[in-house]
Every structure is written in C-alpha cells, then in structure tokens.
Enzyme design. Structure first.
Site, PDB file in Angstrom:
ATOM      1  N   LYS A  14      55.124  29.207  29.670  1.00 40.20           N
ATOM      2  CA  LYS A  14      55.158  28.340  30.851  1.00 40.20           C
ATOM      3  C   LYS A  14      54.300  27.083  30.705  1.00 40.20           C
ATOM      4  O   LYS A  14      54.447  26.143  31.439  1.00 40.20           O
ATOM      5  CB  LYS A  14      54.683  29.116  32.092  1.00 40.20           C
TER       6      LYS A  14
ATOM      7  N   LYS B 137      44.989  33.862  24.795  1.00 40.87           N
ATOM      8  CA  LYS B 137      44.685  32.992  25.938  1.00 40.87           C
ATOM      9  C   LYS B 137      43.216  32.626  26.027  1.00 40.87           C
ATOM     10  O   LYS B 137      42.872  31.606  26.623  1.00 40.87           O
ATOM     11  CB  LYS B 137      45.143  33.651  27.243  1.00 40.87           C
TER      12      LYS B 137
ATOM     13  N   LYS C 290      55.817  31.225  20.700  1.00 41.85           N
ATOM     14  CA  LYS C 290      56.610  31.697  21.842  1.00 41.85           C
ATOM     15  C   LYS C 290      56.817  30.576  22.871  1.00 41.85           C
ATOM     16  O   LYS C 290      55.907  29.783  23.086  1.00 41.85           O
ATOM     17  CB  LYS C 290      55.816  32.845  22.487  1.00 41.85           C
TER      18      LYS C 290
HETATM   19  P1  TYM Z   1      54.929  36.743  32.543  1.00 50.19           P
HETATM   20  O1  TYM Z   1      54.927  36.137  33.899  1.00 50.19           O
HETATM   21  O2  TYM Z   1      54.085  36.129  31.474  1.00 50.19           O
HETATM   22  O3  TYM Z   1      56.412  36.800  31.989  1.00 50.19           O
HETATM   23  C1  TYM Z   1      57.455  37.347  32.776  1.00 50.19           C
HETATM   24  C2  TYM Z   1      58.455  38.041  31.872  1.00 50.19           C
HETATM   25  O4  TYM Z   1      59.037  37.094  30.958  1.00 50.19           O
HETATM   26  C3  TYM Z   1      58.923  37.594  29.628  1.00 50.19           C
HETATM   27  N1  TYM Z   1      58.767  36.443  28.727  1.00 50.19           N
HETATM   28  C4  TYM Z   1      59.564  36.179  27.685  1.00 50.19           C
HETATM   29  N2  TYM Z   1      60.647  36.827  27.209  1.00 50.19           N
HETATM   30  C5  TYM Z   1      61.262  36.286  26.126  1.00 50.19           C
HETATM   31  N3  TYM Z   1      60.838  35.148  25.500  1.00 50.19           N
HETATM   32  C6  TYM Z   1      59.749  34.474  25.958  1.00 50.19           C
HETATM   33  N4  TYM Z   1      59.356  33.356  25.362  1.00 50.19           N
HETATM   34  C7  TYM Z   1      59.068  34.990  27.103  1.00 50.19           C
HETATM   35  N5  TYM Z   1      57.971  34.586  27.803  1.00 50.19           N
HETATM   36  C8  TYM Z   1      57.803  35.494  28.791  1.00 50.19           C
HETATM   37  C9  TYM Z   1      57.685  38.470  29.638  1.00 50.19           C
HETATM   38  O5  TYM Z   1      57.692  39.399  28.576  1.00 50.19           O
HETATM   39  C10 TYM Z   1      57.805  39.132  31.004  1.00 50.19           C
HETATM   40  O6  TYM Z   1      58.667  40.252  30.938  1.00 50.19           O
HETATM   41  N6  TYM Z   1      51.967  40.702  32.964  1.00 50.19           N
HETATM   42  C11 TYM Z   1      53.303  40.221  33.236  1.00 50.19           C
HETATM   43  C12 TYM Z   1      53.697  40.366  34.690  1.00 50.19           C
HETATM   44  C13 TYM Z   1      53.463  41.721  35.230  1.00 50.19           C
HETATM   45  C14 TYM Z   1      54.227  42.874  34.991  1.00 50.19           C
HETATM   46  C15 TYM Z   1      53.618  43.916  35.752  1.00 50.19           C
HETATM   47  C16 TYM Z   1      55.383  43.129  34.232  1.00 50.19           C
HETATM   48  C17 TYM Z   1      52.444  42.059  36.077  1.00 50.19           C
HETATM   49  N7  TYM Z   1      52.544  43.390  36.388  1.00 50.19           N
HETATM   50  C18 TYM Z   1      54.117  45.220  35.757  1.00 50.19           C
HETATM   51  C19 TYM Z   1      55.892  44.434  34.242  1.00 50.19           C
HETATM   52  C20 TYM Z   1      55.262  45.454  34.976  1.00 50.19           C
HETATM   53  C21 TYM Z   1      53.375  38.760  32.841  1.00 50.19           C
HETATM   54  O7  TYM Z   1      52.388  38.114  32.753  1.00 50.19           O
HETATM   55  O8  TYM Z   1      54.628  38.303  32.659  1.00 50.19           O
END
Ligand code: TYM
Length: 328
Positions: free
Chosen positions: A197, A111, A194
């Site tokens: 968003k 990023k 990947k």
């Molecule tokens: P975030 O918001 O980027 O993504 C949310 C969840 O979606 C999964 N994900 C995917 N899974 C499969 N294929 C993809 N292309 C894909 N893109 C995203 C991510 O692995 C995630 O599970 N840091 C985290 C949010 C967070 C969190 C936490 C998670 C904050 N605190 C504590 C678990 C525990 C995040 O940015 O997810």
C-alpha cells in the site's frame, strides 16, 4: 461447520495485490461456511497515520468489501475497534507468545528495519498477537490471506497449540488458505518486491482510473527479452504480469504462456491492462453506489453486534479456563 475469517487493515489505499491475494476471494466462502470479514482498524495504528486518512480508508475498505460481493446477510462485516473483545483477548494471549518467535516475524523485521530502534512502537511488534486474537475469538477454521500473512497465521497456530496444551481444548486451530495464483503480487516498478500500500510507483490502486491503470501497466518494468514466458528469477516483471493476468482470468500460468506464444511485450501488456480494467470498472462502479447509498454505518453496526456475541462466548471460556475469578 467451517468458519472463515479474514481482514484487511485500512493503512493506505488498497492495491491490486490486496484484491487478488485476498479481497476477491472473500465472497467465495459466504455460501459454504460461516463468513466473518472485518476491517482491522486497530492494526492500522501500528505505523503513524493521520486521523482523517484512517477514517477515510476505513470507510473505503468497508465499501470495497460490499463492492467485491460480500453480502451482509451472509457475512458478518464489522470494525475491529467496535468489538472490545479483540483487545481483551489480545492482552491475555500475549502472555503465551515468546519474544524470540515474535522477533522472527518477517513483517516486523521489514517494517521496522528503516526505523530507529529507540522509537519503534510496541504495536508493530505485538501486532501478530492481536491478529491471533482476531482469529481465535470466532473459532475460525479457515483464514484466506496472501502469502505475506502466512507466518502470522502460523504464529496463531502455535499460540493455540500452546494454550490448549495448558488449559484443554479451548481454542480452535485455524488453517491459512492461500490462493494458488496471485498470493504474492509484486511491485510494477521493482518486481523483486511485494506490491504494498505504501509504494505509489509500483502499485495499481483499486481506485485508479482506466488511464492510470493502462499507463502503469505499459510502463511496468520487464526485461531485455521478447518472449512471454514464466521465469520468476530471471524475468520477475513479466512473470508478475503473467500472474496478474492468470489470476484475473482464472487460468493457469501455462494457459497464459500458450495464449501469448509469439506475442511481443507491448501486445501482452495491453491484454493485461484490458483484463485489469474489465475487472475493476464494475467493481469501482459498485463502490461508488455503496458510498452514495449511505448504508455502510448500518451494516457495520449490525455486524459489530453479531460479532460481539460470538466473541464474548470465547472470551468468557478463556477467562474461566485460565483462572480469572468469575463473580456470580
Ligand atoms: P493487509 O491489510 O496488509 O493485507 C490484506 C490482505 O492482502 C494480502 N496482500 C497481498 N496479496 C497478494 N499480493 C500482495 N502484494 C499483497 N499485499 C497484501 C495480505 O496477505 C492480506 O491477506 N494482518 C493483516 C490483517 C489482519 C488479518 C487478521 C488477516 C488482521 N487480523 C485476521 C486475517 C485474519 C494485514 O495486515 O493485511
């Protein structure tokens, strides 16, 4: 008893990757363990975002949680920014994280790679520490996430081990729970990347209508061959569509291969689009009902109160263990 915890950050419209890799799995845990699922709105500040976009995305993620089947009677659902203990614990445990390991975080490298080093915000660098605080505050044992978050959960495990080595058995060691199929959904326009968003061309968004979904799947990048078989290296596009199909239908990749023996890509793509539409249509209807019901704020308020009570116990334990003076 196990405690399951996860979150999604409201940085942009949620994608099919978020749904298959994470969101769809969250309700599975609410009958078998204590379930805590929150909206990581503080994490959404790590890259520039307009206030009105952040507000709308936040409301959407909350509504998506309920639409996916999370039941506020069984799962604590809340906004991270409403529970101050997240920020406080993050300030404390950041002292036990090393610059070296933080610099190795793949997401940070990805990023920040296109940003000017002089203007990279501190939050994007320290964000895995906040995520570790999120997890340990609730003594989470299981963290269901997609593949891309595994490294952050590993960092959390390292911090827990380091902290407990210094102060005794204070924090709980979490385990990542990664789906066997669907842990990494790839972009439809560049299947070596990947689905994320911030990539409108390669994404299926959870709010896309049927026509848009069909159009995006029919024009997904594939290859010059004709057979529907799985080969991530040489056929990343078809392999990604097979993963999406297998994940939605709860079948294996081998089952998909068998089902489409002799089918051409057009037939296969139509089946994938049908499966996505059949999955997302009822989900989108529930989402609209939830938004219209005006129930969200009450759910989030009650969730934050419950979360805060649990979080405070851990924070107090940590403060005491490290020697912060306890005024009686
Ligand atoms: P975030 O918001 O980027 O993504 C949310 C969840 O979606 C999964 N994900 C995917 N899974 C499969 N294929 C993809 N292309 C894909 N893109 C995203 C991510 O692995 C995630 O599970 N840091 C985290 C949010 C967070 C969190 C936490 C998670 C904050 N605190 C504590 C678990 C525990 C995040 O940015 O997810």
């Amino acid at each position: 008893m196990e405690t399951t915890l996860s979150a999604i950050k409201p940085t942009g419209q949620l994608t099919l990757g978020n749904y298959l890799g994470a969101l769809r799995n969250f309700p599975k845990f609410q009958d078998e363990s204590k379930n805590i699922i929150f909206i990581a709105d503080l994490h959404a500040l790590t890259l520039p975002i307009a206030p009105e976009v952040l507000r709308e995305n936040t409301r959407d993620v909350a509504a998506f949680y309920l639409a996916a089947g999370l039941d506020p009677k069984k799962t604590i659902i809340f906004l991270q920014s409403m529970v101050h203990q997240h920020s406080e614990l993050s300030t404390i445990i950041g002292n036990y994280a090393y610059m070296g390991e933080m610099s190795r975080m793949t997401q940070f490298k990805e990023k920040s790679s296109h940003l000017n080093e002089k203007s990279i915000g501190l939050g994007i660098f320290t964000y895995p520490v906040l995520m570790a605080a999120d997890i340990v505050l609730y003594n989470a044992t299981k963290v269901p996430v997609g593949e891309d978050q595994k490294q952050h959960v590993e960092l959390c495990r390292n911090l827990v081990t380091r902290f407990n080595h210094l102060y005794g058995d204070i924090l709980t060691l979490p385990e990542p729970v990664i789906p066997t199929v669907g842990a990494r959904i790839m972009s439809l326009s560049d299947p070596t990347k990947k689905m994320s968003k911030s990539d409108p061309k390669g994404d299926i968004f959870l709010k896309d209508d049927e026509k848009t979904i069909r159009k995006k799947i029919m024009s997904a990048v594939t290859d010059m061959e004709t057979s529907v078989h799985y080969d991530k290296v040489n056929k990343p596009g078809i392999s990604n569509l097979m993963t999406i199909y297998a994940s939605i239908k709860n079948i294996t990749i081998e089952d998909v291969e068998k089902e489409f023996v002799g089918s051409n890509y057009g037939t296969f793509k139509r089946a994938v689009a049908d499966a996505i539409v059949a999955e997302l249509t009822p989900f989108q209807n529930r989402y609209r009902e939830i938004i219209a019901s005006g129930e969200l704020d009450r759910v989030l308020k009650e969730g934050a109160e419950q979360a805060s009570q649990i979080a405070e116990v851990t924070l107090e334990k940590v403060k005491k263990a490290i020697g912060l003076y306890q005024v009686k």
